[in-house]
Design an enzyme around this catalytic site. Structure first.
Site, mmCIF file in Angstrom:
data_model
loop_
_atom_site.group_PDB
_atom_site.id
_atom_site.type_symbol
_atom_site.label_atom_id
_atom_site.label_comp_id
_atom_site.label_asym_id
_atom_site.label_seq_id
_atom_site.Cartn_x
_atom_site.Cartn_y
_atom_site.Cartn_z
ATOM 1 N N TYR A 46 73.373 63.778 -23.205
ATOM 2 C CA TYR A 46 73.469 64.364 -22.011
ATOM 3 C C TYR A 46 72.013 63.982 -20.568
ATOM 4 O O TYR A 46 71.951 63.650 -19.661
ATOM 5 C CB TYR A 46 73.345 65.445 -22.445
ATOM 6 C CG TYR A 46 73.265 67.149 -21.364
ATOM 7 C CD1 TYR A 46 74.951 67.244 -20.668
ATOM 8 C CD2 TYR A 46 72.017 67.320 -20.746
ATOM 9 C CE1 TYR A 46 74.788 68.104 -19.497
ATOM 10 C CE2 TYR A 46 72.415 68.195 -19.885
ATOM 11 C CZ TYR A 46 73.618 68.599 -19.435
ATOM 12 O OH TYR A 46 74.106 69.339 -18.388
ATOM 13 N N SER A 94 70.976 68.981 -14.506
ATOM 14 C CA SER A 94 69.817 70.167 -14.933
ATOM 15 C C SER A 94 68.203 68.843 -15.423
ATOM 16 O O SER A 94 67.788 68.123 -15.157
ATOM 17 C CB SER A 94 70.623 69.355 -17.038
ATOM 18 O OG SER A 94 69.874 69.910 -17.966
HETATM 19 N N1 LIG Z 1 74.408 76.165 -18.764
HETATM 20 C C1 LIG Z 1 73.757 75.828 -18.850
HETATM 21 O O1 LIG Z 1 72.394 76.469 -18.893
HETATM 22 C C2 LIG Z 1 72.877 74.333 -17.758
HETATM 23 C C3 LIG Z 1 71.886 73.926 -17.240
HETATM 24 C C4 LIG Z 1 71.488 73.187 -16.933
HETATM 25 C C5 LIG Z 1 72.849 72.370 -16.497
HETATM 26 N N2 LIG Z 1 73.753 72.611 -16.085
HETATM 27 C C6 LIG Z 1 75.398 72.459 -15.410
HETATM 28 O O2 LIG Z 1 75.655 73.328 -14.676
HETATM 29 C C7 LIG Z 1 76.891 72.524 -14.796
HETATM 30 C C8 LIG Z 1 77.445 74.179 -15.199
HETATM 31 O O3 LIG Z 1 77.765 73.882 -16.800
HETATM 32 P P1 LIG Z 1 77.799 75.097 -17.364
HETATM 33 O O4 LIG Z 1 76.652 75.574 -18.759
HETATM 34 O O5 LIG Z 1 78.438 76.552 -16.746
HETATM 35 O O6 LIG Z 1 79.286 74.393 -18.600
HETATM 36 P P2 LIG Z 1 81.070 75.204 -18.954
HETATM 37 O O7 LIG Z 1 80.698 77.233 -18.965
HETATM 38 O O8 LIG Z 1 81.210 74.677 -20.176
HETATM 39 O O9 LIG Z 1 82.196 75.017 -18.103
HETATM 40 C C9 LIG Z 1 82.310 73.619 -17.665
HETATM 41 C C10 LIG Z 1 83.855 73.821 -17.278
HETATM 42 O O10 LIG Z 1 84.068 71.888 -16.296
HETATM 43 C C11 LIG Z 1 85.416 72.136 -16.957
HETATM 44 N N3 LIG Z 1 85.445 70.822 -18.119
HETATM 45 C C12 LIG Z 1 84.539 69.878 -19.392
HETATM 46 N N4 LIG Z 1 85.155 69.104 -19.109
HETATM 47 C C13 LIG Z 1 85.894 68.393 -18.408
HETATM 48 C C14 LIG Z 1 87.042 67.906 -18.066
HETATM 49 N N5 LIG Z 1 86.545 66.550 -18.305
HETATM 50 N N6 LIG Z 1 87.273 67.855 -16.968
HETATM 51 C C15 LIG Z 1 87.437 68.768 -16.077
HETATM 52 N N7 LIG Z 1 86.793 69.552 -16.354
HETATM 53 C C16 LIG Z 1 86.266 69.593 -17.094
HETATM 54 C C17 LIG Z 1 85.423 73.638 -18.219
HETATM 55 O O11 LIG Z 1 86.325 73.509 -18.864
HETATM 56 P P3 LIG Z 1 87.351 72.996 -20.098
HETATM 57 O O12 LIG Z 1 86.730 72.635 -21.362
HETATM 58 O O13 LIG Z 1 88.645 73.738 -19.678
HETATM 59 O O14 LIG Z 1 88.345 71.278 -19.461
HETATM 60 C C18 LIG Z 1 85.196 74.622 -18.071
HETATM 61 O O15 LIG Z 1 85.637 74.999 -16.874
HETATM 62 C C19 LIG Z 1 77.290 71.233 -15.722
HETATM 63 O O16 LIG Z 1 76.822 70.086 -15.145
HETATM 64 C C20 LIG Z 1 75.762 71.637 -16.806
HETATM 65 O O17 LIG Z 1 75.407 70.209 -17.351
HETATM 66 C C21 LIG Z 1 74.523 74.058 -17.333
#
Ligand SMILES: NC(=O)c1ccc[n+]([C@@H]2O[C@H](COP(=O)([O-])OP(=O)(O)OC[C@H]3O[C@@H](n4cnc5c(N)ncnc54)[C@H](OP(=O)(O)O)[C@@H]3O)[C@@H](O)[C@H]2O)c1
Length: 239
Positions: free
Chosen positions: A156, A143
């Site tokens: 984070y 991120s």
């Molecule tokens: N969204 C943004 O703007 C953004 C920006 C920069 C970086 N990122 C990075 O992109 C990646 C994806 O983020 P996202 O925004 O797509 O998140 P998200 O929509 O919250 O999805 C997270 C996924 O991870 C699973 N998860 C969370 N904790 C877990 C655990 N302890 N064990 C197994 N599975 C787990 C969740 O399912 P469950 O809750 O059912 O476990 C879900 O499938 C992350 O690494 C995040 O830091 C996101």
């Protein structure tokens, strides 16, 4: 007569039930990969598996912080074929709204680091022998909070900074696998909404929009390092 048998490359994507992980899983299935994907919430993972409707998706519900679950992911991947890619995508934001560092509870910080730092490294350690055998790739999803000092993002953000440094040091220690940190940028997901509670995030792009940059990283295999989806070297449609 000899017949060539197509062996599907195997990928592990953590956090495959929604957001970026789900979009990436769909794209990798489209490319013919077998995807071992996880998430904690069984019903959500099953709903995603049924929507993506592919025999090459192997959903395994569990928490990446659980050693037995991580072992199950590795066993399933190795059973399915040559493990070529590990994507450490599952992540924990921490409390929402995010507390200032002065107020951050140690237990909350530990929970963030367990998911964002310790679990990815443990999965890497477990997957390395198979990835090495198959000229594999490791992508740790990071991120901009890892490199920018945003107020309120100390828990984070520092965990993603640690993950970035793990990626960088692993890359020099293990040139036999390709190691990347990939920053998708802001995308409209559950985690993004938790980071901006009560805000309208409908102007953020969908997670599918940054998948082509990820695929381009895989296709072009630039030098190991940290790449943003918006970097000109990976942005745009895959070749
Ligand atoms: N969204 C943004 O703007 C953004 C920006 C920069 C970086 N990122 C990075 O992109 C990646 C994806 O983020 P996202 O925004 O797509 O998140 P998200 O929509 O919250 O999805 C997270 C996924 O991870 C699973 N998860 C969370 N904790 C877990 C655990 N302890 N064990 C197994 N599975 C787990 C969740 O399912 P469950 O809750 O059912 O476990 C879900 O499938 C992350 O690494 C995040 O830091 C996101």
């Amino acid at each position: 007569m000899t017949r060539s048998v197509h062996i599907s490359p195997v990928v592990i994507v953590t956090g495959a039930s929604r957001g970026f992980g789900r979009a990436l899983t769909a794209a990798l299935l489209d490319r013919g990969c077998t995807v071992v994907g996880d998430a904690r919430r069984t019903a959500d993972l099953e709903a995603t598996a049924s929507a993506l409707n592919s025999p090459r998706l192997i959903p395994i519900a569990g928490d990446v912080t659980d050693p037995a679950h991580r072992a199950a992911l590795i066993v399933a991947a190795i059973d399915a074929g040559p493990l070529r890619l590990l994507v450490n995508n599952a992540s924990r934001l921490g409390p929402s709204p995010q507390p200032a560092l002065a107020d951050y509870l140690a237990a909350d910080l530990r929970a963030v680091y367990n998911v964002n730092v310790f679990a990815p490294l443990a999965l890497i350690q477990a997957a390395l022998p198979a990835l090495t055998d198959n000229h594999g790739v490791i992508v740790n999803v990071t991120s901009d909070a890892a490199v920018e000092a945003y107020e309120g993002w100390g828990g984070y953000g520092s965990s993603k900074a640690a993950l970035d440094h793990i990626s960088a040091i692993l890359a020099v220690e293990r040139p036999d696998v390709q190691v990347y940190a990939f920053d998708p940028g802001d995308v409209r997901t559950e985690m993004h909404q938790a980071a901006f509670p009560g805000e309208d995030i409908s102007d953020r792009p969908e997670p599918e929009s940054v998948v082509p940059a990820f695929l381009r990283l895989l296709d072009t295999r630039p030098a190991a390092g940290r790449y943003r989806a918006s970097d000109p070297s990976v942005a745009g449609a895959p070749a």
